[in-house]
Design a protein around this motif. Structure first.
Motif, PDB file in Angstrom:
ATOM      1  N   SER A  29     -11.464  42.206  -9.994  1.00 31.73           N
ATOM      2  CA  SER A  29     -11.776  43.316 -10.286  1.00 31.73           C
ATOM      3  C   SER A  29     -12.676  43.548 -11.660  1.00 31.73           C
ATOM      4  O   SER A  29     -12.690  42.339 -12.326  1.00 31.73           O
ATOM      5  N   ARG A  30     -13.030  44.583 -11.878  1.00 30.99           N
ATOM      6  CA  ARG A  30     -13.841  44.666 -13.181  1.00 30.99           C
ATOM      7  C   ARG A  30     -12.994  44.348 -14.600  1.00 30.99           C
ATOM      8  O   ARG A  30     -13.511  43.555 -15.450  1.00 30.99           O
ATOM      9  N   ASN A  36     -12.786  37.744 -18.475  1.00 27.63           N
ATOM     10  CA  ASN A  36     -13.441  36.642 -18.532  1.00 27.63           C
ATOM     11  C   ASN A  36     -14.567  36.514 -19.481  1.00 27.63           C
ATOM     12  O   ASN A  36     -15.018  35.536 -20.180  1.00 27.63           O
ATOM     13  N   MET A  37     -15.311  37.652 -19.668  1.00 23.52           N
ATOM     14  CA  MET A  37     -16.360  37.944 -20.386  1.00 23.52           C
ATOM     15  C   MET A  37     -15.939  37.867 -21.866  1.00 23.52           C
ATOM     16  O   MET A  37     -16.598  37.187 -22.864  1.00 23.52           O
ATOM     17  N   ILE A  69     -16.852  45.081 -26.448  1.00 23.77           N
ATOM     18  CA  ILE A  69     -17.351  44.310 -25.347  1.00 23.77           C
ATOM     19  C   ILE A  69     -16.961  44.950 -23.765  1.00 23.77           C
ATOM     20  O   ILE A  69     -17.970  44.994 -22.896  1.00 23.77           O
ATOM     21  N   ASP A  70     -15.881  45.572 -23.688  1.00 21.86           N
ATOM     22  CA  ASP A  70     -15.605  46.245 -22.590  1.00 21.86           C
ATOM     23  C   ASP A  70     -16.483  47.497 -22.302  1.00 21.86           C
ATOM     24  O   ASP A  70     -17.169  47.422 -21.352  1.00 21.86           O
ATOM     25  N   THR A  71     -16.862  48.355 -23.316  1.00 18.09           N
ATOM     26  CA  THR A  71     -17.869  49.221 -23.229  1.00 18.09           C
ATOM     27  C   THR A  71     -19.149  48.720 -22.636  1.00 18.09           C
ATOM     28  O   THR A  71     -19.823  49.276 -22.138  1.00 18.09           O
TER      29      THR A  71
END
Length: 99
Positions: A29-30, A36-37, A69-71
């Motif tokens: 999933s995202r 992970n990113m 980072i999520d954004t």
């Protein structure tokens, strides 16, 4: 010593990988990709900026980088790590200037 954010990231990543291995699932999933990113970026911050994980964690906390980072996740997918780190530096500089 790693602080809470890095410990949480590492724990979550290990847990997710374990669950995926048990399920034999290749669909991620995202949320899992973002995690992970974030881990990859944190590791690259340490290596490229020649800082320890304590300093990485301080920066993540001070500038609230994990939600940032999520954004930026979709945009970061089309960028190289050097561009991502440069963007994070610009973001942190902008926050410094606003304070």
């Amino acid at each position: 010593m790693l602080t809470n954010h890095l410990n949480e990231l590492i724990y979550s990543s290990c847990r997710i990988r374990g669950i995926l291995a048990q399920q034999g699932s290749v669909t991620i999933s995202r949320e899992k990709n973002v995690l992970n990113m974030q881990i990859t970026i944190a590791n690259n911050m340490k290596q490229e900026w020649n800082i320890d994980f304590c300093k990485v964690s301080e920066l993540l906390d001070k500038y609230d980088l994990l939600p940032y980072i999520d954004t930026c996740y979709e945009t970061y997918n089309s960028m190289g790590i050097n561009e991502i780190l440069q963007d994070l530096e610009s973001y942190m500089d902008a926050i410094k200037g606003a304070v």
